[in-house]
Motif scaffolding. Structure first.
Motif, mmCIF file in Angstrom:
data_model
loop_
_atom_site.group_PDB
_atom_site.id
_atom_site.type_symbol
_atom_site.label_atom_id
_atom_site.label_comp_id
_atom_site.label_asym_id
_atom_site.label_seq_id
_atom_site.Cartn_x
_atom_site.Cartn_y
_atom_site.Cartn_z
ATOM 1 N N SER A 59 0.853 -1.187 0.000
ATOM 2 C CA SER A 59 0.000 0.000 0.000
ATOM 3 C C SER A 59 0.890 1.238 0.000
ATOM 4 O O SER A 59 2.100 1.142 0.214
ATOM 5 N N ARG A 60 0.285 2.385 -0.221
ATOM 6 C CA ARG A 60 1.042 3.633 -0.276
ATOM 7 C C ARG A 60 0.345 4.673 0.591
ATOM 8 O O ARG A 60 -0.881 4.637 0.773
ATOM 9 N N ALA A 61 1.129 5.613 1.113
ATOM 10 C CA ALA A 61 0.576 6.670 1.961
ATOM 11 C C ALA A 61 1.486 7.890 1.889
ATOM 12 O O ALA A 61 2.709 7.762 1.784
ATOM 13 N N SER A 62 0.897 9.052 1.954
ATOM 14 C CA SER A 62 1.684 10.289 1.926
ATOM 15 C C SER A 62 2.292 10.551 3.292
ATOM 16 O O SER A 62 1.804 10.086 4.320
ATOM 17 N N TYR A 63 3.367 11.317 3.308
ATOM 18 C CA TYR A 63 4.030 11.677 4.556
ATOM 19 C C TYR A 63 4.756 12.996 4.377
ATOM 20 O O TYR A 63 5.102 13.407 3.265
ATOM 21 N N THR A 64 5.000 13.658 5.490
ATOM 22 C CA THR A 64 5.951 14.778 5.566
ATOM 23 C C THR A 64 6.704 14.606 6.876
ATOM 24 O O THR A 64 6.099 14.630 7.952
ATOM 25 N N THR A 65 7.994 14.404 6.785
ATOM 26 C CA THR A 65 8.823 14.251 7.974
ATOM 27 C C THR A 65 9.915 15.310 7.954
ATOM 28 O O THR A 65 9.937 16.173 7.073
ATOM 29 N N ARG A 66 10.791 15.255 8.929
ATOM 30 C CA ARG A 66 11.868 16.235 8.946
ATOM 31 C C ARG A 66 13.220 15.537 9.023
ATOM 32 O O ARG A 66 13.347 14.421 9.528
ATOM 33 N N VAL A 67 14.233 16.226 8.511
ATOM 34 C CA VAL A 67 15.619 15.784 8.629
ATOM 35 C C VAL A 67 16.440 16.949 9.154
ATOM 36 O O VAL A 67 16.146 18.118 8.874
ATOM 37 N N VAL A 68 17.446 16.628 9.958
ATOM 38 C CA VAL A 68 18.373 17.630 10.481
ATOM 39 C C VAL A 68 19.740 17.369 9.875
ATOM 40 O O VAL A 68 20.199 16.223 9.836
ATOM 41 N N VAL A 69 20.382 18.407 9.391
ATOM 42 C CA VAL A 69 21.654 18.274 8.687
ATOM 43 C C VAL A 69 22.746 19.021 9.451
ATOM 44 O O VAL A 69 22.581 20.187 9.820
ATOM 45 N N TYR A 70 23.856 18.340 9.685
ATOM 46 C CA TYR A 70 25.079 18.953 10.212
ATOM 47 C C TYR A 70 26.124 18.881 9.099
ATOM 48 O O TYR A 70 26.366 17.808 8.548
ATOM 49 N N ARG A 71 26.773 19.978 8.793
ATOM 50 C CA ARG A 71 27.757 19.983 7.711
ATOM 51 C C ARG A 71 28.860 20.996 8.012
ATOM 52 O O ARG A 71 28.638 21.984 8.731
#
Length: 489
Positions: A59-71
């Motif tokens: 099955s499929r489902a929409s999502y919105t998550t977050r990512v944190v970037v250190y650079r």
């Protein structure tokens, strides 16, 4: 799609990471939202122990998550490697567990880091968790409802697809996600609960998307993988034990502590090295320890955390989170951060050059698999021999903590700690191991003079460097700390 960087109007909520300003070490922090349509997977046949699974979309489902970037702030200091961590939600907050333990090497090398909220618990929190008890906040949506209003997660059945898409975003949207840095290698890392999920990801998803991640550091897994499909979808459990499939053509480095072997049951999932699989087992270590729980958050590479970690072997605390997690006995002080840093470097080198790291000796387990064979000081034999056990000042163990102990069939970090359940402080204490400092008379017998202690300690660090399990900069720091101590005489 990648949105961001999100403006710092109210600041990034990332309680489970280092707390010092990254600018102190030449790094910067940014936050992004990742949106898409995630896929759940199923299998027509029961999942087998050898990991040779054939899964198909369900099955499929929409999502919105977050990512944190250190650079790195200076692009010239970026070494081309991006470590993507599956953030750990065991404690009810999206913890950067692998970054906490391994960040000194990632910073020294100039790697970029991406922490991914792959599971629902990081967004919505985990009711009854340690984080909720400590802060009263569950998940980043509750910590800042306005900033994170757009986030939504369809459930952990879809987490594998979300983590896959996060890796794809590093490749395809680097100009935005990495601020213009060009990645040459993208490595996946996950600790504890996240390592269980990576085990299932390797066996189920990696064969479908072989070009997303170039290598894997599976850190402190237990005997099986996380469920391929979870409630409210039909449950598809993994077998016990679950091995990493051996037909993969991507480097996989497994890092295990004493607690992982016998409390989480990894001893049943040990497998022989192959061209693409290596295991490291480290003596005197627990699932987490004084460095990881107490000193890692403030470790800005000045050496203070190393001094504190050494001192904790002589005066170990038993309350890593006072008032919330108070253990019955002093917790483990055999800080495995140094070997984990070496593992971070070893995986990177393996992917860069094709030269595999060594397969470590295995820890010596008794016939009943309930304990370890120990030396005269009570420390486990076999495994990677750290200076903490070779030139011991205390008995260090991943076991021995009174109170609740997780059963191997339901290890901490997986079955008992999904995004819909919490972990009691007693169970957490069980995997934090124990430290029993030697008495003054014991120390005097072992080390008649301070010089005797330093000589033995320095020989142990030198041997570990030669064997490939300790990096030279860390050996130098450990030698300085030992020399500055008052052990011996």
């Amino acid at each position: 799609s990648v949105q961001g960087p999100i403006l710092p109007t109210s600041g990034i909520s990332f309680l489970g990471s280092t707390l010092f300003s990254l600018s102190q070490v030449g790094y910067e922090e940014s936050e992004y939202f990742l949106s898409g349509t995630a896929t759940a997977f199923t299998s027509k046949n029961p999942l087998t122990k050898n990991g040779n699974w054939h899964v198909t979309p369900a099955s499929r489902a929409s999502y919105t998550t977050r990512v944190v970037v250190y650079r790195p702030i200076d692009p010239k200091k970026f070494d081309g490697t991006v470590d993507v961590e599956w953030l750990n939600v065991t404690g009810g907050v999206d913890a950067a567990a692998a970054w906490l333990t391994g960040h000194p090497e990632e910073i020294r090398a100039g790697m970029a880091y991406v922490g991914v909220d792959a599971q629902a618990g990081g967004i919505y929190g985990v009711p009854g968790s340690v984080a909720t008890a400590q802060t009263g906040v569950g998940g980043i949506k509750q910590s800042d409802p306005t900033r994170y209003a757009a986030l939504h997660h369809p459930g952990d059945t879809y987490s594998y697809s979300i983590f896959e898409q996060a890796g794809e975003a590093v490749h395809k949207s680097a100009s935005k996600l990495l601020g213009g840095l060009s990645p040459k290698r993208v490595l996946a890392i996950g600790e504890s609960q996240s390592a269980f999920y990576l085990t299932t990801y390797l066996d189920a998803i990696q064969p479908l998307s072989p070009g997303v991640y170039d290598g894997y550091l599976v850190y402190s897994r237990g005997n099986d993988g996380s469920d391929l499909s979870q409630s409210p979808q039909p449950t598809i459990a993994t077998p016990n034990p679950t091995y990493i499939r051996t037909d993969l053509h991507v480097p996989v480095l497994l890092f295990e502590t004493e607690a992982d072997l016998l409390l989480l049951g990894y001893v049943e999932a040990r497998q022989a090295p192959t061209h693409y699989i290596r295991e490291w087992e480290t003596a005197g270590t627990a699932h987490d320890d004084t460095y990881g729980l107490l000193y890692s958050r403030s470790d800005n590479l000045t050496g203070q955390a190393d001094t504190q970690a050494f001192a904790s072997m002589l005066n170990p605390p038993k309350d890593p989170i006072p008032g919330i997690v108070d253990c019955d006995a002093p917790i483990n002080a055999g800080s495995h951060t140094y070997e984990l840093r070496a593992a971070v470097a070893a995986l990177d080198h393996w992917v860069r050059t094709g030269a595999a790291p060594p397969q470590s000796p295995r820890l010596e387990v008794n016939a009943s698999k309930t304990g370890f064979v120990t030396d005269a000081n009570g420390n486990a034999l076999g495994g990677i021999r750290t200076p903490q056990v070779v030139a011991a000042v205390s008995k260090l163990s991943g076991l021995g903590q009174p109170g609740a102990t997780p059963a191997p069939s339901q290890p901490v970090g997986q079955k008992t700690t999904s995004s819909s359940s919490a972990v009691g402080a007693g169970v957490l204490c069980a995997i934090f191991g124990t430290t029993v400092p030697f008495s003054a008379s014991q120390l005097a017998t072992l080390y008649p003079s301070h010089r005797d202690f330093v000589k033995k300690w320095d020989a142990a660090t030198a041997a570990e460097v030669r064997e490939g399990y300790l990096l030279a900069p860390d050996a130098h720091t450990l030698d300085k700390v030992a020399a500055a101590s008052n052990v011996g005489g």
